[in-house]
Structures are given as C-alpha cells and as structure tokens.
Design a protein around this motif. Sequence first.
Motif, PDB file in Angstrom:
ATOM      1  N   LYS A   1       0.908  -1.405   0.132  1.00 12.62           N
ATOM      2  CA  LYS A   1       0.014  -0.033  -0.076  1.00 12.62           C
ATOM      3  C   LYS A   1       0.814   1.280   0.031  1.00 12.62           C
ATOM      4  O   LYS A   1       0.375   2.321  -0.252  1.00 12.62           O
ATOM      5  N   ASP A   2       2.188   1.179   0.428  1.00 12.10           N
ATOM      6  CA  ASP A   2       2.995   2.200   0.331  1.00 12.10           C
ATOM      7  C   ASP A   2       3.500   2.651  -1.041  1.00 12.10           C
ATOM      8  O   ASP A   2       4.156   3.941  -1.180  1.00 12.10           O
TER       9      ASP A   2
ATOM     10  N   GLY B   1       1.767  -8.083  -4.430  1.00 13.61           N
ATOM     11  CA  GLY B   1       0.844  -7.939  -3.457  1.00 13.61           C
ATOM     12  C   GLY B   1      -0.142  -6.714  -3.506  1.00 13.61           C
ATOM     13  O   GLY B   1      -0.800  -6.116  -2.647  1.00 13.61           O
ATOM     14  N   PHE B   2      -0.232  -6.253  -4.835  1.00 11.56           N
ATOM     15  CA  PHE B   2      -1.329  -5.018  -4.838  1.00 11.56           C
ATOM     16  C   PHE B   2      -2.764  -5.370  -4.870  1.00 11.56           C
ATOM     17  O   PHE B   2      -3.460  -4.834  -4.622  1.00 11.56           O
ATOM     18  N   PHE B   3      -2.762  -6.640  -5.219  1.00 10.59           N
ATOM     19  CA  PHE B   3      -4.269  -6.999  -5.319  1.00 10.59           C
ATOM     20  C   PHE B   3      -4.245  -8.772  -5.022  1.00 10.59           C
ATOM     21  O   PHE B   3      -3.222  -9.388  -5.061  1.00 10.59           O
TER      22      PHE B   3
ATOM     23  N   LYS C   1      -7.895 -11.626  -8.262  1.00 10.81           N
ATOM     24  CA  LYS C   1      -8.702 -10.635  -8.249  1.00 10.81           C
ATOM     25  C   LYS C   1      -7.985  -9.386  -9.391  1.00 10.81           C
ATOM     26  O   LYS C   1      -8.948  -8.236  -9.604  1.00 10.81           O
ATOM     27  N   ALA C   2      -6.884  -9.557  -9.401  1.00 14.29           N
ATOM     28  CA  ALA C   2      -5.947  -8.531 -10.413  1.00 14.29           C
ATOM     29  C   ALA C   2      -6.813  -8.272 -11.852  1.00 14.29           C
ATOM     30  O   ALA C   2      -6.932  -6.970 -12.053  1.00 14.29           O
TER      31      ALA C   2
ATOM     32  N   ILE D   1       0.284   1.497 -12.378  1.00 14.06           N
ATOM     33  CA  ILE D   1       1.287   0.567 -13.051  1.00 14.06           C
ATOM     34  C   ILE D   1       1.677   0.860 -14.509  1.00 14.06           C
ATOM     35  O   ILE D   1       0.904   1.209 -15.449  1.00 14.06           O
ATOM     36  N   ASN D   2       2.830   0.910 -14.726  1.00 13.70           N
ATOM     37  CA  ASN D   2       3.440   0.851 -15.914  1.00 13.70           C
ATOM     38  C   ASN D   2       2.947   2.281 -16.626  1.00 13.70           C
ATOM     39  O   ASN D   2       2.516   1.949 -17.863  1.00 13.70           O
ATOM     40  N   PRO D   3       3.002   3.332 -16.227  1.00 11.40           N
ATOM     41  CA  PRO D   3       2.754   4.600 -16.854  1.00 11.40           C
ATOM     42  C   PRO D   3       3.596   4.696 -18.060  1.00 11.40           C
ATOM     43  O   PRO D   3       3.284   5.488 -18.857  1.00 11.40           O
TER      44      PRO D   3
END
Lengths: 169, 136
Positions: free
Chosen positions: A58-59, A81-83, A87-88, A105-107
């Motif tokens: 979350k950081d 660990g983002f989702f 569920k991603a 993610i990946n801009p």
Amino acid sequence: MLASEEKAKKLTDKPVYIVGVSQASAGNLLSQKGYLPRLKSRELSVKQAYDMAGLSPKDIDVCELHDCFSIATIIALEGLGFFEFGKAGEAVEKGETKIGGKIAINPSGGLKAKGHPIGATGTAQVYDIVKQLRGESGERQVEGAKIGMTDTLGGDASTVVNLILRRGW
Amino acid sequence: MKHKLDFKDYNEALKQDKLLGLKCKQCGTVTVPPKIACGECGSTNMDIVKLSGNGEIQTFTTVFVPPGGREAEIPYIIVLVQLDEGPWIMGNLTSIDTDKATMDIIGKKVKMGHAVFPGDIYSAGDGARPLFSLEA
C-alpha cells in the motif's frame, strides 16, 4: 548514476534512494508446477524488498512491472501484493491500475508497449521510476509519487529482481 | 562438470518415443528435460530414468501465430502435461482438431509420441518434442 547517499546529496537536490533491493530464483516456469499461475521467484524476491525497506504494497505509489505478456501483468499485480490472488484482472478492468487509480502501473507503457530487451528493460524501469519520483514525467506523471517499485523478470520466470525507490528530499 | 544426460542423447531417445528424465538421488524429484543439476534441490547426484510418457493435461494454448519456420503447422495446440512421475512437460497435442480444444480437455489423460522439428537459425540442428494424444 549510482552514488553513496552523501555523494548523491552533493550531486543533485533530488536524489532518489534505493531503499529495498531483492532477487530470488526458483527454477524455470514448468518446475513450479502446481504453484502456477503464481511465481515463487517473485514472491520470494519482493518480500525481501518490502522487509528491507520497511514498507508494504500500500506504500507504493507507482510501479513499473514486468508485463512481457498480458497474463504476466496480472500475475505480477498479485505477486507484488497489490491485489488479492484471483482479483487483479477485475481490478484492471475497473481502472484501479491507471494513473490516479489505487496503484499506478506501468505509466511508461511497459514491456507490452515497447518490447523487453534483456538488461535494458530493468534499466528503463529504474529510469522511469526516478523520473516519476522527481515529477518529470509530463503527461504520464503520477501526482505526488514518492515511492516507486521496479519488477524485472528473466530466465523463463526463474529469476525476479525488485527495487524500491524513494524520494531522498 | 559433465551433464549426466545431455540434450543430444535426450533428443535421440525422444526420436524413439523414449522420454528420459533424471531422478535425483538426494530428493527423489525427476527433472525433465535434462539439466546439469536437480531442478528441485540442485544436487548433481542423479540417475537417468526412462519415463512412461503418460500424464494428465494441466493447461493448454492454441497457437494461431507461428514462430518463424512453423507456418505450415498452425493452428496447433501446446499442452502442459503433468507426467505420472511428477514433473510437468510441454508438448503438442494431436488427436483432436484445434476447435475441439476446450476447457473439457483439462485433466484428461494423455500418452506420448514424438515429432521432429527440422531446426532453425536458433537451434543446434533438429529437435524432437513430445507429441501427446488423448487416451481413448
């Protein structure tokens, strides 16, 4: 350019610190058998990076991850660990990985947009994260990004390297 | 350090429909295709074993866009098979039309033959590969 913390402060007023670095190997893709579609190498690696940095998913404000193929994006989103596992895909469809979403993610467009040359891929990810943390990403800027992560994979998913980068000012 | 089983011998055996693996004396895991060390524990103490070629389909992909040199093969099915001895191996699935390749084939039992790819600019000569067919 890599430098010590002291030297970096002298060279620039926007030093970016490497606060977490990790690598893990876990045998090639097929040797992971029933663990698939999760990748042991990434899960072993990223935990070390988070622990070293004293941070958790979350950081992270922005992440350049190894989306060599579409499915690799989803596996990475969950492995980092983002989702939650499973569920991603749904989260991406809901826009949670866009700039301004839960985790950008990946801009840069990522590997799917520009290919993934060996070695250059990881370097490019670091470059993009540094630019993001310095507020120099123009139209692709993740507002106020302070902590970023890179995720680079190689050897048929046998090895993953993660870096966590943070503003040093 | 010498390979217990090198790719050349593995390849020649596969052309005879013989699937060879390396059984680790340290942990019992079978490594296939062959490597210099056990894929599980890293020990180089391994014995060559003949595998049955029988297994169960874990997942598959139907390929419509071929790599160079394989244009005549498309469409074709790639399967990941869990062999009876434990390891997962990749091969092609014949015996069904590609439009019959649906989720129903997951878990189905297969047996093994082989096919030979003549080779391309990236390979060291030809390469045999497992060719699976569904058990009746």
